[in-house]
Design an enzyme around this catalytic site. Structure first.
Site, mmCIF file in Angstrom:
data_model
loop_
_atom_site.group_PDB
_atom_site.id
_atom_site.type_symbol
_atom_site.label_atom_id
_atom_site.label_comp_id
_atom_site.label_asym_id
_atom_site.label_seq_id
_atom_site.Cartn_x
_atom_site.Cartn_y
_atom_site.Cartn_z
ATOM 1 N N SER A 145 47.898 21.536 28.360
ATOM 2 C CA SER A 145 48.768 22.609 27.899
ATOM 3 C C SER A 145 48.579 22.769 26.405
ATOM 4 O O SER A 145 48.319 21.793 25.697
ATOM 5 C CB SER A 145 50.232 22.286 28.194
ATOM 6 O OG SER A 145 51.100 23.219 27.566
ATOM 7 N N TYR A 158 57.107 16.281 27.093
ATOM 8 C CA TYR A 158 56.010 16.960 27.801
ATOM 9 C C TYR A 158 54.824 17.187 26.868
ATOM 10 O O TYR A 158 53.669 16.937 27.243
ATOM 11 C CB TYR A 158 56.543 18.287 28.336
ATOM 12 C CG TYR A 158 55.535 19.170 29.029
ATOM 13 C CD1 TYR A 158 55.229 18.992 30.372
ATOM 14 C CD2 TYR A 158 54.917 20.218 28.335
ATOM 15 C CE1 TYR A 158 54.321 19.827 31.019
ATOM 16 C CE2 TYR A 158 54.011 21.054 28.975
ATOM 17 C CZ TYR A 158 53.719 20.855 30.305
ATOM 18 O OH TYR A 158 52.833 21.686 30.937
#
Length: 258
Positions: A145, A158
């Site tokens: 990501s 995250y």
């Protein structure tokens, strides 16, 4: 893409969203796809879509946070597809998060995020890469990501997991390069998926968050699942046989790395 037909692949989190789109594309290229997902129903739906398009897929219920379960699931898939020597392509796609300021999180939340987004790829890679190294051939594509490259407010843990995944991929790419196991990262930007719905919520507040995301992307929209499978298929193919340890952002220009 060259060299994909007849290969086997495992795609985690393939029961919906980006994972489903990747599984469908690889099957379209002639790959037999192991649709790994913790949700048996979602995995079955993806396999049905693959087969209705003339491809080959197999649903495998798998909790990627459980290493013993991962090993058993990989062995089951390889036995069922007659690939006892190993899987050709691994796509570590499964992920999970919910937006929350770090100082409001707790240890249980950290463990869940880390278990899925960090230990999950470690478990899958360890279970699959040994066969690749033994055969001197394999492709691993980690769906990381841009949160792992530039950080993301409300996604601190995250972001850390995705940054770790990127660094892990580079280090392992160095270790396995002489075994012709090539490892690369694809970093999506904000994407319209069921996970996005859970992340931003619905109603007026959710729409405001979505509108803000759209304004921040130079091309004027957030991503959709079909924006990513082409790059994954390319990195898995013979067309990318001299590419390893790289990270590609697919974010509509939201992030631009040199």
């Amino acid at each position: 893409m060259r060299g994909l037909r007849g290969k086997t692949a495992i795609v985690t989190g393939a029961g919906s969203g980006i994972g489903r789109a990747i599984a469908l594309r690889l099957a379209e290229e002639g790959v037999t796809v192991g649709v790994f997902d913790i949700r048996a129903e979602g995995a079955a739906e993806t396999v049905a879509a693959i087969e209705s398009a003339g491809g080959k897929g197999r649903a495998v219920t798998c909790d990627i946070t459980d290493y013993a379960g991962v090993v058993a699931a990989v062995q089951s898939f390889e036995a069922a597809t007659g690939t006892g020597t190993g899987t050709d392509i691994l796509v570590n796609n499964a992920g999970w998060d919910t937006p929350m300021p770090f100082l409001k999180t707790d240890e249980a939340f950290w463990k869940k995020v880390v278990g899925i987004n960090w230990f999950g790829p470690l478990h899958m890679t360890h279970a699959v890469a040994q066969g690749m190294a033994n055969r001197k051939c394999g492709r691993i594509i980690n769906i990381a990501s841009d949160a792992g490259r530039v950080g993301s407010t409300g996604e601190v843990v995250y972001s850390g997991c995705k940054g770790a995944t990127i660094a892990f991929s580079k280090a392992l790419a160095r270790e396995l390069a002489r075994s012709n196991v090539l490892i690369n990262n694809v970093c999506p930007g904000p994407t319209d998926t069921p996970a996005m719905d859970a992340f931003v919520g619905t109603g007026e507040q959710g729409q405001k968050i979505r509108d803000g995301m759209v304004r921040s992307v130079p091309v004027g929209r957030i991503g959709v699942p079909d924006d990513y499978p082409g790059m994954v298929a390319f990195l898995a193919s013979d067309d990318a046989s001299f590419i390893t340890g790289q990270t590609v952002s697919i974010s509509g220009g939201l992030t631009m790395h040199g």
